[in-house]
Motif scaffolding. Structure first.
Motif, PDB file in Angstrom:
ATOM      1  N   GLU A 149       0.817  -1.209  -0.044  1.00  0.00           N
ATOM      2  CA  GLU A 149       0.062   0.068  -0.231  1.00  0.00           C
ATOM      3  C   GLU A 149       0.834   1.325   0.113  1.00  0.00           C
ATOM      4  OE1 GLU A 149      -3.491  -0.328   2.198  1.00  0.00           O
ATOM      5  OE2 GLU A 149      -4.077   1.834   1.978  1.00  0.00           O
ATOM      6  N   LYS A 272      -4.624  -0.217  13.915  1.00  0.00           N
ATOM      7  CA  LYS A 272      -5.477   0.894  13.068  1.00  0.00           C
ATOM      8  C   LYS A 272      -6.693   0.444  13.369  1.00  0.00           C
ATOM      9  CE  LYS A 272      -6.491   2.591   8.749  1.00  0.00           C
ATOM     10  NZ  LYS A 272      -5.932   2.892   6.898  1.00  0.00           N
ATOM     11  N   LYS A 350       0.009  10.767  13.469  1.00  0.00           N
ATOM     12  CA  LYS A 350       0.756  11.506  12.267  1.00  0.00           C
ATOM     13  C   LYS A 350       1.208  12.696  12.486  1.00  0.00           C
ATOM     14  CE  LYS A 350      -1.539   8.589   8.956  1.00  0.00           C
ATOM     15  NZ  LYS A 350      -1.989   8.395   7.444  1.00  0.00           N
ATOM     16  N   ASP A 355      -3.042  14.313   6.741  1.00  0.00           N
ATOM     17  CA  ASP A 355      -2.425  13.116   6.180  1.00  0.00           C
ATOM     18  C   ASP A 355      -1.212  13.308   5.257  1.00  0.00           C
ATOM     19  OD1 ASP A 355      -2.321  10.633   5.575  1.00  0.00           O
ATOM     20  OD2 ASP A 355      -3.917  10.227   4.514  1.00  0.00           O
ATOM     21  N   GLU A 383       4.036   9.356  -0.775  1.00  0.00           N
ATOM     22  CA  GLU A 383       2.471   8.978  -1.009  1.00  0.00           C
ATOM     23  C   GLU A 383       2.025  10.507  -1.705  1.00  0.00           C
ATOM     24  OE1 GLU A 383      -0.362   7.690   1.637  1.00  0.00           O
ATOM     25  OE2 GLU A 383      -1.941   8.159   0.447  1.00  0.00           O
TER      26      GLU A 383
END
Ligand code: GCW
Length: 669
Positions: A149, A272, A350, A355, A383
């Motif tokens: 991922e 998660k 995070k 994000d 990402e």
């Protein structure tokens, strides 16, 4: 495999400087190791291999003390060392590497080799070092089908075709790379735990997991697994996963016991839960303390940890709802629970409230939970920062975050002091990040993205290292001693995040990317979606009002000094303006430009600078081996081309929305 790109920063090239070669050779004939343990053996093996290729010396590995050589020894009573620290000291023709445990020896050995590879005299390699952060972790987002991922460097090195890989050699090389920069924990499966992976905590897959743990153990790295909160149901044992239900608690206790029979030093679970459709305690009307404590209780007898992620937000938002603010979510969910978590629970947060965007403020949760262990989560995999097709050196970003002053205990309360455990004396804390490696020959897709892997590890060990020093270390180990070459690459790295930001994410706006895969420009890609990711651009202006008076009130989650700083449009810095405020395109920035002109300028300049990176790199032709030179060149060419897409899409969008012309009359479509 032994290509230069595969070896990353562990090249161990022959030492060319004669004086250094002589100095190193004195200590390189014998490696004396006074204990047998997996990590001590790995340290000795690494030194042996490196001495051979750097100095052409075939060192003997012995137990007894030689007249001249490297001495690896344990000093349990050394009170100046933590369990993972080391001391390097020269005594005549001996170089002593001392650790409190065998892990210290391993880190000491890699420190010596780093110094030798960067051409330091031994006197400069001597000294005492202890890691700043207790937990220095990497999260693999690998799936057992071999996909990763958000992976941009090929397929998994751990799995293929729903099985564990047979290529354990590559995993060992990965462990070497990790240990060489101080990483001491790795979770080997995606936090989104799918069907087959749920079995990683059963007898079906635990034997395979244990084999991987054996490899990592040699390199001082504890293995963790991501687990599915609904495992008791998914594995067919129970009808509920309610954390307050006795049968569920007992199920997890048995499970923990089982896991530890396979892996005695198992690190623990990464979870998660209630996040992006993953199961969690909310299903049963319980909170995240209930959920994590249940697992913590099960792991506690074995010394295991629960690393519980705070990435919990409403991912089914109505874009018409302007009051719900995703940025608030982590704080709103977790801060009220401070004091309720067991001491082997660690919240993994995070770095930003959204994000991993190109530019975000720092999460206000850091420092806001004095009684709860915290770990910061970075994303090494790119990402939203170019997917390892664009160059983006992230160490400066991470340093900015770690140095951010939370004001939790007044001025001088930096994030790094929260996560190293010194601010509140946490029992467990540290730094985690999502890995950027895959089975590409060079591990990271973009060869220069190896610098992010390297730099991440080095920062977890010592957040005081400067981004420039980290880059210099990395370049000289990776590409050799040519100083002018080193400077060119260092400049490229340091320009790269600002360049990427300039053509993708003006003034703190994020999410202007294509949905799902997140590559390439799409200004409204996430504007009318369920994800809570909006910029609210209309014909008059743009930005998210997160102020107390007229917006979502997100700014009030910060300690007073930061609340005031961000809440007021007068003090809010330009680079985060649109994250905190909605302003007209004609609003004049601190830079003196209007918002719209800033957008045009940075997009034109950014694309030009991306093109310059190609030229700069070309100036190094013949000074870098052809394989790596060409591979990087290809990526930079793609970036230059793609940055024009970004430039034109974004400029055109805002020109059409605002109707305001570029003062410099450049081409907008
Ligand atoms: O940013 C999102 C990613 C998801 C990821 C999630 C997370 C693992 O797009 O791919 O899922 O974050 O951090 O859990």
């Amino acid at each position: 495999q032994t290509s230069k790109s595969y070896k990353c920063w562990l090249q161990y090239d022959a030492v060319v400087n004669q004086q250094r070669k002589e100095e190193y050779s004195v200590i390189a004939k014998v490696i004396s190791k006074q204990l047998d343990s997996p990590a001590a053996d790995a340290a000795a093996a690494e030194l042996k291999m490196a001495f051979e290729s750097m100095l052409g010396i075939h060192a003997e590995v012995k137990h007894e003390k030689p007249e001249a050589g490297v001495l690896l020894s344990i000093a349990e009573s050394a009170d100046y060392l933590t369990d993972e620290g080391f001391e390097i000291k020269k005594e005549g023709s001996r170089l002593l590497i001392t650790g409190k445990t065998d892990k210290g020896l391993l880190y000491g050995a890699f420190h010596l080799l780093r110094g030798m590879q960067t051409g330091e005299p031994l006197a400069k390699i001597e000294g005492i070092q202890n890691p700043a952060n207790p937990l220095r972790m990497i999260n693999q987002w690998d799936n057992i089908d071999g996909s990763i991922e958000r992976g941009y460097a090929g397929a998994s090195i751990f799995y293929e075709n729903n099985e564990f890989t047979k290529d354990l050699g590559r995993i060992q090389d990965y462990a070497r790379l990790l240990a060489s920069v101080g990483i001491n924990g790795v979770s080997i499966n995606n936090v989104n735990v799918h069907k087959i992976e749920t079995d990683m905590i059963t007898s079906v897959l635990l034997p395979d997991v244990a084999k991987i743990a054996d490899i990592f153990r040699q390199y001082g790295i504890r293995l963790f697994l991501s687990v599915n909160f609904a495992s008791p149901i998914e594995l067919g044992d129970l009808k509920t996963a309610d954390p307050l239900e006795e049968s569920v608690r007992q199920w997890w206790k048995n499970k923990a016991e089982e896991v530890y029979t396979y892996i005695p030093d198992f690190g623990g679970f990464v979870v998660k839960a209630d996040s992006e459709h993953r199961p969690g305690p909310f299903t049963y009307g319980r909170n995240h303390a209930d959920g994590s404590n249940m697992l913590a209780e099960a792991l506690a007898p074995f010394g295991g940890l629960v690393i519980w992620r705070c990435f919990v937000y409403n991912c089914m938002q109505d874009w018409r709802d302007r009051k719900t603010d995703r940025a608030r979510a982590a704080y709103d969910h977790f801060e009220p629970l401070d004091g309720q978590f067991l001491d082997n629970v660690i919240l993994q947060i995070k770095n930003g409230p959204m994000d991993f965007q190109v530019r975000e403020p720092v999460t206000p949760l850091f420092g806001a939970m004095p009684k709860t262990n915290q770990v910061i989560e970075f994303q090494v995999t790119q990402e939203y920062t170019g997917q390892q097709r664009h160059l983006c050196y992230l160490v400066p970003q991470w340093k900015e975050v770690l140095n951010f002053d939370t004001y939790a205990k007044g001025k001088g309360s930096a994030v790094k002091q929260v996560v190293d455990g010194s601010m509140y004396e946490y029992k467990h804390s540290g730094i985690a990040a999502v890995s950027n490696i895959g089975n590409d020959e060079n591990w990271t897709g973009h060869t220069l993205a190896q610098a992010n892997f390297y730099g991440y590890g080095r920062l977890t060990w010592n957040p005081e290292l400067s981004s420039e020093d980290i880059a210099k270390e990395w370049i000289s180990q990776t590409f050799g001693p040519d100083e002018s070459m080193q400077q060119v690459i260092s400049h490229m790295l340091h320009d790269s995040w600002p360049i990427y930001e300039s053509y993708t994410a003006p003034l703190g706006v994020g999410w202007m990317v294509n949905p799902e895969h997140h590559y390439g420009p799409n200004v409204d890609g996430y504007e009318y979606s369920v994800w809570g990711t909006y910029h609210f651009a209309d014909c008059n202006g743009i930005g998210v009002d997160r102020t107390i008076e007229s917006g979502t009130g997100y700014t009030s989650q910060y300690f007073k000094e930061n609340e005031r700083y961000y809440n007021s449009i007068d003090t809010c810095p330009d680079n985060l303006l649109l994250f905190f405020h909605h302003v007209p395109y004609t609003h004049v920035l601190k830079s003196g430009e209007t918002v719209i002109q800033h957008i045009y300028n940075t997009h034109f300049e950014g694309a030009d600078e991306a093109a310059n990176l190609v030229e700069t790199w070309c100036s190094l032709k013949d000074r870098i081996d052809p394989q790596r030179f060409d591979a990087v060149l290809k990526r930079l060419e793609e970036q230059a081309e793609h940055s024009k897409q970004w430039r034109d899409r974004i400029n055109t969008y805002f020109y059409r929305k605002s109707g305001i012309e570029d003062k410099q009359k450049r081409t907008i479509y």
